[in-house]
Design a protein around this motif. Structure first.
Motif, PDB file in Angstrom:
ATOM      1  N   ASN A  79       0.846  -1.199   0.000  1.00 58.29           N
ATOM      2  CA  ASN A  79       0.000   0.000   0.000  1.00 58.29           C
ATOM      3  C   ASN A  79       0.877   1.243   0.000  1.00 58.29           C
ATOM      4  N   ASP A  80       1.824   1.275  -0.954  1.00 60.83           N
ATOM      5  CA  ASP A  80       2.712   2.416  -1.130  1.00 60.83           C
ATOM      6  C   ASP A  80       2.233   3.211  -2.347  1.00 60.83           C
ATOM      7  N   PRO A  81       2.397   4.547  -2.330  1.00 59.59           N
ATOM      8  CA  PRO A  81       1.976   5.331  -3.505  1.00 59.59           C
ATOM      9  C   PRO A  81       2.585   4.856  -4.815  1.00 59.59           C
ATOM     10  N   PHE A  82       3.782   4.330  -4.798  1.00 56.83           N
ATOM     11  CA  PHE A  82       4.438   3.844  -6.016  1.00 56.83           C
ATOM     12  C   PHE A  82       4.299   2.344  -6.205  1.00 56.83           C
ATOM     13  N   LEU A  83       3.818   1.624  -5.178  1.00 60.36           N
ATOM     14  CA  LEU A  83       3.679   0.171  -5.294  1.00 60.36           C
ATOM     15  C   LEU A  83       2.477  -0.255  -4.463  1.00 60.36           C
ATOM     16  N   SER A  84       1.400  -0.607  -5.149  1.00 59.47           N
ATOM     17  CA  SER A  84       0.174  -1.010  -4.471  1.00 59.47           C
ATOM     18  C   SER A  84      -0.368  -2.254  -5.159  1.00 59.47           C
ATOM     19  N   GLY A  85      -0.728  -3.256  -4.360  1.00 54.60           N
ATOM     20  CA  GLY A  85      -1.257  -4.460  -4.986  1.00 54.60           C
ATOM     21  C   GLY A  85      -1.475  -5.580  -4.001  1.00 54.60           C
ATOM     22  N   ASP A  86      -2.051  -6.666  -4.536  1.00 50.01           N
ATOM     23  CA  ASP A  86      -2.351  -7.872  -3.765  1.00 50.01           C
ATOM     24  C   ASP A  86      -1.950  -9.055  -4.654  1.00 50.01           C
ATOM     25  N   LEU A  87      -0.887  -9.737  -4.278  1.00 50.74           N
ATOM     26  CA  LEU A  87      -0.320 -10.772  -5.132  1.00 50.74           C
ATOM     27  C   LEU A  87      -0.110 -12.052  -4.338  1.00 50.74           C
TER      28      LEU A  87
END
Length: 416
Positions: free
Chosen positions: A398-406
């Motif tokens: 949950n970072d502004p440059f890296l967001s996701g669920d993997l």
């Protein structure tokens, strides 16, 4: 030489020496070899009388003594058994019987044919049924040992049943031990790499030990080796002579660590980890419970950041749990990666199995912050489950440059 005896009676087990004076003498003591199929001697009867041995004013100078058995002497007259050269002894009093043991030794020195040399030893022992006092000073070319001890039991009782000690104290002072002194007694021609590294300089040891009703207390015990390291121990150990029941708690601290020396030691142990040079490295910890089931707290502080951890290891069930907190750890310098910077976060791993085929665990890695290529990534979580041949991971970012669920799974293919 001259030997004056008050009484010598082997049948009644009495050896009472008034004085011995010998100089520049060679003596050989031989015993008959015991047959391999011989019957072991039976235990002495409870009512059998003990030896009475007393000696006063023993003065030996420049003596050579050979000890062996007749078979060895016939095969190799010069190399069999134990050979002491240049023996010097000044013994004022010695007494040993069923009720008491006493010793006043002002000098003892000799050299063995394997290269070991005792430069000097002085000792005083006063032991009765309810009391023992001991003072010992020993010196070789490389080591010095100085200790004082006392106990509320006789020395014979201590030797027969060390696990039944009621109350005893031992103090180590001005003691410097070189592991090179054990080299002459090693079976192989060379010492192990670990012993060689630890034998680089003498170990300086000091501290107080107290044994009271099967509980061993260590107070201000320290072991250091020049500028290589300083180890400090303090705590209590119950039943130290019964390994299956040994338990307790211990505080430890390792400081003043020379990382260059530590890298050399790890390489000699077969661990090829490249440790960055640091000006300070300190490890503090607390270990409790038993050998088979231990709980621990550890704190590592260095120029590269701080790590705090705690957990337990249960050997009976092959289970473990470890939680670690990382505070501003410079991964780039630790892993020799220029694109990596400081890391802060936490990790937790728990599971069971210490063999590769039985190992299974759950892990969680919380990334609070991680500098990578001059950018600070935050708020990432990696969870996983590992078992033999199967690896499952779940990444939440949950970072502004890296967001996701993997989610990812890796299964080992055993086919040829």
């Amino acid at each position: 030489g001259e030997v004056k005896a008050r009484k010598m009676d082997m049948l009644s087990k009495v050896l009472d020496i008034k004085s011995i004076s010998m100089k520049e003498t060679h003596a050989t003591v031989l015993s008959a070899p015991q047959a391999s199929d011989s019957v072991p001697p039976s235990q002495p009867d409870q009512g059998e009388s003990p030896w009475f041995i007393q000696a006063n004013h023993v003065d030996l100078e420049d003596m050579d003594i050979s000890i062996g058995n007749t078979g060895e002497q016939e095969k190799d007259p010069g190399g069999a058994g134990i050979n002491l050269a240049g023996l010097e002894m000044k013994l004022k009093d010695f007494l040993m019987d069923q009720d008491q043991t006493g010793l006043k030794l002002s000098r003892l020195s000799f050299q063995l044919d394997n290269g070991f040399a005792l430069k000097n030893m002085q000792a005083e022992v006063d032991s009765h049924q309810g009391s023992t006092r001991l003072n010992l000073d020993l010196e070789t070319d490389l080591s010095k040992l100085s200790l004082e001890g006392s106990a509320q039991q006789s020395i014979l009782s201590l030797a027969r049943e060390p696990g039944e000690i009621q109350h005893a104290n031992l103090a180590l002072r001005k003691t410097s031990i070189s592991l090179k002194d054990i080299y002459p007694f090693l079976q192989s021609e060379e010492a192990s790499p670990v012993i060689s590294a630890l034998a680089d300089r003498p170990l300086v040891v000091s501290g107080d030990l107290e044994m009271k009703r099967s509980v061993l207390s260590l107070s201000e015990v320290s072991v250091s080796q020049g500028r290589n390291f300083l180890l400090f121990l303090e705590g209590k150990v119950a039943d130290p002579f019964v390994f299956s029941r040994t338990s307790g708690e211990m505080d430890l601290s390792v400081s003043r660590v020379d990382t260059g020396w530590m890298k050399d030691l790890l390489k000699k142990m077969g661990i090829g980890a490249d440790i960055p040079s640091q000006s300070s490295l300190t490890l503090e910890g607390h270990v409790s419970k038993s050998i088979s089931s231990s709980e621990f707290d550890l704190r590592l502080r260095s120029d590269l950041g701080n790590v705090t951890g705690n957990g337990f290891v249960e050997f009976g069930t092959d289970s473990f749990s470890v939680r670690a907190l990382f505070e501003n750890v410079w991964l780039g310098e630790a892993l020799d990666r220029e694109d990596l910077g400081a890391f802060s976060g936490s990790a937790e791993i728990s599971g069971q199995g210490f063999a590769a085929e039985d190992f299974q665990s759950n892990l969680s890695l919380q990334v609070d912050s991680l500098w990578f290529r001059n950018y600070k990534y935050t708020q990432a979580l990696i969870e996983g489950r590992i078992q033999a041949g199967e690896y499952n991971f779940h990444l939440l970012a949950n970072d502004p440059f890296l967001s996701g669920d993997l989610k990812a799974s890796l299964i080992q293919d055993d086919s040829a």
